[in-house]
Enzyme design. Structure first.
Site, PDB file in Angstrom:
ATOM      1  N   ASP A  39      34.410  40.624  43.325  1.00 44.66           N
ATOM      2  CA  ASP A  39      35.518  39.700  43.525  1.00 44.66           C
ATOM      3  C   ASP A  39      35.809  39.597  45.018  1.00 44.66           C
ATOM      4  O   ASP A  39      35.785  40.607  45.724  1.00 44.66           O
ATOM      5  CB  ASP A  39      36.754  40.202  42.767  1.00 44.66           C
ATOM      6  CG  ASP A  39      37.842  39.163  42.682  1.00 44.66           C
ATOM      7  OD1 ASP A  39      38.477  38.866  43.716  1.00 44.66           O
ATOM      8  OD2 ASP A  39      38.075  38.633  41.582  1.00 44.66           O
ATOM      9  N   ILE A  40      36.108  38.401  45.511  1.00 42.68           N
ATOM     10  CA  ILE A  40      36.377  38.228  46.944  1.00 42.68           C
ATOM     11  C   ILE A  40      37.771  38.710  47.341  1.00 42.68           C
ATOM     12  O   ILE A  40      38.060  38.872  48.519  1.00 42.68           O
ATOM     13  CB  ILE A  40      36.176  36.771  47.412  1.00 42.68           C
ATOM     14  CG1 ILE A  40      37.120  35.820  46.679  1.00 42.68           C
ATOM     15  CG2 ILE A  40      34.724  36.345  47.246  1.00 42.68           C
ATOM     16  CD1 ILE A  40      37.158  34.424  47.277  1.00 42.68           C
ATOM     17  N   ASN A  97      41.368  36.897  31.001  1.00 42.68           N
ATOM     18  CA  ASN A  97      42.533  36.037  30.797  1.00 42.68           C
ATOM     19  C   ASN A  97      42.105  34.758  30.083  1.00 42.68           C
ATOM     20  O   ASN A  97      41.057  34.198  30.386  1.00 42.68           O
ATOM     21  CB  ASN A  97      43.170  35.678  32.140  1.00 42.68           C
ATOM     22  CG  ASN A  97      43.732  36.886  32.851  1.00 42.68           C
ATOM     23  OD1 ASN A  97      44.406  37.707  32.243  1.00 42.68           O
ATOM     24  ND2 ASN A  97      43.463  37.002  34.133  1.00 42.68           N
ATOM     25  N   GLU A 105      42.991  31.527  36.032  1.00 42.48           N
ATOM     26  CA  GLU A 105      42.967  30.648  37.197  1.00 42.48           C
ATOM     27  C   GLU A 105      41.698  29.809  37.300  1.00 42.48           C
ATOM     28  O   GLU A 105      41.731  28.725  37.873  1.00 42.48           O
ATOM     29  CB  GLU A 105      43.149  31.461  38.474  1.00 42.48           C
ATOM     30  CG  GLU A 105      44.519  32.107  38.551  1.00 42.48           C
ATOM     31  CD  GLU A 105      44.711  32.967  39.772  1.00 42.48           C
ATOM     32  OE1 GLU A 105      43.778  33.085  40.589  1.00 42.48           O
ATOM     33  OE2 GLU A 105      45.813  33.526  39.907  1.00 42.48           O
ATOM     34  N   VAL A 106      40.581  30.308  36.785  1.00 43.56           N
ATOM     35  CA  VAL A 106      39.320  29.572  36.863  1.00 43.56           C
ATOM     36  C   VAL A 106      38.891  29.206  35.447  1.00 43.56           C
ATOM     37  O   VAL A 106      38.787  30.083  34.585  1.00 43.56           O
ATOM     38  CB  VAL A 106      38.219  30.415  37.557  1.00 43.56           C
ATOM     39  CG1 VAL A 106      36.902  29.647  37.601  1.00 43.56           C
ATOM     40  CG2 VAL A 106      38.649  30.812  38.967  1.00 43.56           C
ATOM     41  N   HIS A 110      35.422  34.585  32.350  1.00 45.03           N
ATOM     42  CA  HIS A 110      35.035  35.684  33.229  1.00 45.03           C
ATOM     43  C   HIS A 110      35.770  36.946  32.812  1.00 45.03           C
ATOM     44  O   HIS A 110      36.901  36.903  32.361  1.00 45.03           O
ATOM     45  CB  HIS A 110      35.297  35.373  34.705  1.00 45.03           C
ATOM     46  CG  HIS A 110      36.693  34.938  35.029  1.00 45.03           C
ATOM     47  ND1 HIS A 110      37.204  33.701  34.675  1.00 45.03           N
ATOM     48  CD2 HIS A 110      37.684  35.579  35.699  1.00 45.03           C
ATOM     49  CE1 HIS A 110      38.453  33.599  35.123  1.00 45.03           C
ATOM     50  NE2 HIS A 110      38.770  34.733  35.735  1.00 45.03           N
ATOM     51  N   HIS A 112      36.892  40.639  34.201  1.00 40.29           N
ATOM     52  CA  HIS A 112      37.111  41.492  35.368  1.00 40.29           C
ATOM     53  C   HIS A 112      36.801  42.930  34.965  1.00 40.29           C
ATOM     54  O   HIS A 112      37.255  43.383  33.903  1.00 40.29           O
ATOM     55  CB  HIS A 112      38.575  41.453  35.813  1.00 40.29           C
ATOM     56  CG  HIS A 112      39.069  40.113  36.228  1.00 40.29           C
ATOM     57  ND1 HIS A 112      39.179  39.752  37.549  1.00 40.29           N
ATOM     58  CD2 HIS A 112      39.498  39.058  35.499  1.00 40.29           C
ATOM     59  CE1 HIS A 112      39.668  38.522  37.620  1.00 40.29           C
ATOM     60  NE2 HIS A 112      39.872  38.080  36.389  1.00 40.29           N
TER      61      HIS A 112
END
Length: 125
Positions: A39-40, A97, A105-106, A110, A112
Site C-alpha cells: 500500500d502506498i 471493505n 474507496e476504490v 481488494h 488489505h
C-alpha cells in the site's frame, strides 16, 4: 470518497490501472488470479493489498460472479502472501471493505493484509 458496491465496474479505477501497468506498484506476489503489492499509504508496518485480476467491484460482486477456480485462486493468493511475508505467527488482519458504510474507496475488490505490530481491537469503540 466511498463507493457504492452496486455500481458497475469502473475500468478507470486505480487498481485497474495498476493491473494494466499504467501505474507502478511494489509487487510482492502475482499469479494468474491475483496481484499483491505494498500500500502506498501503509496503516501498519506491513500493509499489503491483494486484488483479483478480474473486474469486480466488491467481495459481494466477486462471490456472485467469479468462477470457482478464480475464487479459489484469489483466496489461496491472500493466504500465500500472508505466509510468505512471515505473518502467520504472531498474526495478521484481513480487511475487505464493501460499499459506502465501510468506506470502500476504490471500486475494485481488494483485501488489505495488516501486520507487524499488535493491531488492537477490530473496530473503534
Amino acid at each position: 470518497m466511498p463507493v457504492d458496491a452496486t455500481l458497475p465496474y469502473d475500468d478507470q479505477n486505480i487498481f485497474a490501472k495498476i493491473l494494466r501497468g499504467e501505474i507502478p506498484n511494489k509487487t510482492v506476489y502475482e499469479d494468474e488470479w491475483a496481484l499483491a503489492f505494498h500500500d502506498i499509504n501503509p496503516q501498519a508496518p506491513t500493509h499489503i493489498l491483494v486484488i483479483p485480476k478480474g473486474a469486480y467491484v466488491s467481495w459481494d460482486d466477486f462471490s456472485a460472479r467469479a468462477g470457482d477456480a478464480e475464487i479459489a485462486g484469489f483466496v489461496r493468493a491472500v493466504g500465500k502472501v500472508a505466509r510468505d511475508a512471515g505473518h502467520v505467527n504472531p498474526g495478521y488482519r484481513l480487511l475487505a471493505n464493501t460499499g459506502p458504510d465501510s468506506h470502500q474507496e476504490v471500486p475494485h475488490l481488494h483485501v488489505h493484509i495488516f501486520a507487524g505490530r499488535p493491531l488492537g481491537p477490530m473496530l473503534a469503540r
